[in-house]
Design a protein around this motif. Sequence first.
Motif, mmCIF file in Angstrom:
data_model
loop_
_atom_site.group_PDB
_atom_site.id
_atom_site.type_symbol
_atom_site.label_atom_id
_atom_site.label_comp_id
_atom_site.label_asym_id
_atom_site.label_seq_id
_atom_site.Cartn_x
_atom_site.Cartn_y
_atom_site.Cartn_z
ATOM 1 N N CYS A 53 0.830 -1.208 0.000
ATOM 2 C CA CYS A 53 0.000 0.000 0.000
ATOM 3 C C CYS A 53 0.866 1.261 0.000
ATOM 4 C CB CYS A 53 -0.937 0.000 1.210
ATOM 5 S SG CYS A 53 -2.173 -1.307 1.179
ATOM 6 N N HIS A 54 1.915 1.257 -0.800
ATOM 7 C CA HIS A 54 2.791 2.417 -0.894
ATOM 8 C C HIS A 54 2.113 3.546 -1.668
ATOM 9 C CE1 HIS A 54 3.445 -0.202 -4.379
ATOM 10 N NE2 HIS A 54 3.728 0.898 -5.079
ATOM 11 N N ARG A 55 2.522 4.765 -1.381
ATOM 12 C CA ARG A 55 2.007 5.882 -2.168
ATOM 13 C C ARG A 55 2.537 5.737 -3.595
ATOM 14 N NH1 ARG A 55 6.021 10.280 0.733
ATOM 15 N NH2 ARG A 55 7.856 9.854 -0.565
ATOM 16 N N PRO A 56 1.708 5.998 -4.582
ATOM 17 C CA PRO A 56 2.205 5.935 -5.965
ATOM 18 C C PRO A 56 3.423 6.840 -6.143
ATOM 19 C CG PRO A 56 -0.181 6.042 -5.950
ATOM 20 C CD PRO A 56 0.259 6.271 -4.524
ATOM 21 N N ALA A 57 4.380 6.382 -6.931
ATOM 22 C CA ALA A 57 5.655 7.085 -7.063
ATOM 23 C C ALA A 57 5.518 8.430 -7.758
ATOM 24 C CB ALA A 57 6.640 6.206 -7.834
ATOM 25 N N ARG A 58 6.334 9.361 -7.306
ATOM 26 C CA ARG A 58 6.487 10.626 -8.025
ATOM 27 C C ARG A 58 7.469 10.392 -9.174
ATOM 28 N NH1 ARG A 58 9.104 13.952 -3.383
ATOM 29 N NH2 ARG A 58 10.109 11.893 -3.211
ATOM 30 N N VAL A 59 7.186 10.987 -10.297
ATOM 31 C CA VAL A 59 8.125 10.941 -11.418
ATOM 32 C C VAL A 59 9.014 12.178 -11.302
ATOM 33 C CG1 VAL A 59 8.398 10.913 -13.911
ATOM 34 C CG2 VAL A 59 6.461 9.735 -12.850
ATOM 35 N N ARG A 60 10.323 11.956 -11.112
ATOM 36 C CA ARG A 60 11.287 13.051 -10.989
ATOM 37 C C ARG A 60 12.328 12.881 -12.095
ATOM 38 N NH1 ARG A 60 13.997 13.079 -5.591
ATOM 39 N NH2 ARG A 60 13.669 10.821 -5.491
ATOM 40 N N PRO A 61 12.043 13.414 -13.272
ATOM 41 C CA PRO A 61 12.887 13.134 -14.446
ATOM 42 C C PRO A 61 14.369 13.404 -14.241
ATOM 43 C CG PRO A 61 10.874 14.240 -15.115
ATOM 44 C CD PRO A 61 10.895 14.275 -13.612
ATOM 45 N N ALA A 109 -8.940 -15.851 3.238
ATOM 46 C CA ALA A 109 -9.320 -15.771 4.650
ATOM 47 C C ALA A 109 -8.633 -14.628 5.381
ATOM 48 C CB ALA A 109 -9.004 -17.096 5.343
ATOM 49 N N ILE A 110 -7.384 -14.345 5.021
ATOM 50 C CA ILE A 110 -6.605 -13.295 5.685
ATOM 51 C C ILE A 110 -5.974 -12.422 4.616
ATOM 52 C CG2 ILE A 110 -4.697 -12.772 7.249
ATOM 53 C CD1 ILE A 110 -5.944 -16.258 7.403
ATOM 54 N N VAL A 111 -6.039 -11.113 4.816
ATOM 55 C CA VAL A 111 -5.395 -10.160 3.909
ATOM 56 C C VAL A 111 -4.578 -9.199 4.760
ATOM 57 C CG1 VAL A 111 -5.722 -8.359 2.171
ATOM 58 C CG2 VAL A 111 -7.283 -10.317 2.238
ATOM 59 N N SER A 112 -3.321 -8.980 4.365
ATOM 60 C CA SER A 112 -2.470 -8.081 5.134
ATOM 61 C C SER A 112 -1.898 -6.978 4.250
ATOM 62 C CB SER A 112 -1.335 -8.851 5.828
ATOM 63 O OG SER A 112 -0.459 -9.424 4.879
ATOM 64 N N PHE A 113 -1.541 -5.862 4.898
ATOM 65 C CA PHE A 113 -1.082 -4.673 4.180
ATOM 66 C C PHE A 113 0.290 -4.231 4.691
ATOM 67 C CE2 PHE A 113 -5.721 -4.335 5.030
ATOM 68 C CZ PHE A 113 -6.171 -4.677 3.765
ATOM 69 N N HIS A 114 1.138 -3.805 3.753
ATOM 70 C CA HIS A 114 2.475 -3.308 4.079
ATOM 71 C C HIS A 114 2.632 -1.928 3.455
ATOM 72 C CE1 HIS A 114 6.233 -4.491 5.924
ATOM 73 N NE2 HIS A 114 6.943 -4.121 4.879
ATOM 74 N N PHE A 115 3.353 -1.044 4.107
ATOM 75 C CA PHE A 115 3.616 0.334 3.668
ATOM 76 C C PHE A 115 2.459 1.287 3.952
ATOM 77 C CE2 PHE A 115 6.199 -1.701 0.000
ATOM 78 C CZ PHE A 115 7.319 -1.823 0.794
ATOM 79 N N GLY A 116 1.420 0.830 4.611
ATOM 80 C CA GLY A 116 0.303 1.725 4.866
ATOM 81 C C GLY A 116 -1.023 0.988 4.838
#
Length: 335
Positions: A53-61, A109-116
């Motif tokens: 569940c990470h924030r979508p990446a910023r594009v920094r050219p 049966a079980i769902v887990s989240f990482h990064f948020g």
Amino acid sequence: MAGVSSPAMAAAASNAGALGSIAVGAADADAAALMIGAVRASTGRPFNVNLFCHRPARVRPEAESDWIELFRSQFTALGASPPVRLREIYRSFLVDDEMLGMLVDLKPAIVSFHFGLPGRHALDALRDTGAYLIATATSPAEAREIESAGVDAIVAQGWEAGGHRGCFDPDAPDARVGMAELTAQLVREVNVPVIAAGGIMDGAGIAKVLELGAAAAQLGTAFVGCAESFADTGYRQALCEAGVRGTIMTRVISGRPARCLANRFTAMDALVPAAAVPDYPRAYDLGKALNAAAAARGDFGFGAQWAGESAALARSLPTAALVEALAVELKEAQQ
């Protein structure tokens, strides 16, 4: 454990009496559905499906162009070329409606989240399927946010844990709280079950966290060397050398802080300021390309060999045998 956990390993762990887990954060909905189906074909027991569940990446050219140039010489030495541009190779569950729809249909049966945490809509949709929901916290503040969202249990991920830090904001100050201290804090401060994670490698370690009040222990590095793991030859060899190599928390490989066995890639950490590293998972696009170029020549020094601080205690056993050994050790420690 995306890239390492296999359906066979998840099923074997569940069949042996633990809660197996399959990581689908690096997969799209179709591939994830196949992975879930493969686990179900080998076990009728519950297992966990883990999401990023990470924030979508910023594009920094400019930063991304500089990053590519920084590693150009390594690619050249390997007879390869770096990516022309970086891609967002993993789609966050925060914006993946196809993944949510698949999970609602398949009802794990079980769902887990990482990064948020995902949004309220996704949490409600998964809860309506009857899924038990778990999320990772690296601090009391994150734990309180998880509890407020109505999630059923919290993983207390200590600083010593292998792989990616589960921190919600990778650019925020990190107190680097160890597993035992964080577990004890969360047991006191939240009203949902706490699952301890970080540096736990044997049954005695499980017994210690249960004494702290944890409801369960989560082990990752302990299973990397298992027969069913997808870890490649170089990763397995590095794990055998963990006592000499040691580990380092670095963001140069993927763009987010993660604990890895020390290798040629992690050596770059001391030379690169954190702000210069492109966002996760765009930085990981280059990291994977560099590892592939090196591995094609038998050089595994650029692998994402994620491992916790206690990696030297890892055992190379079939998954079921490791679970059995952990259970015996736990029983002995509790006598």
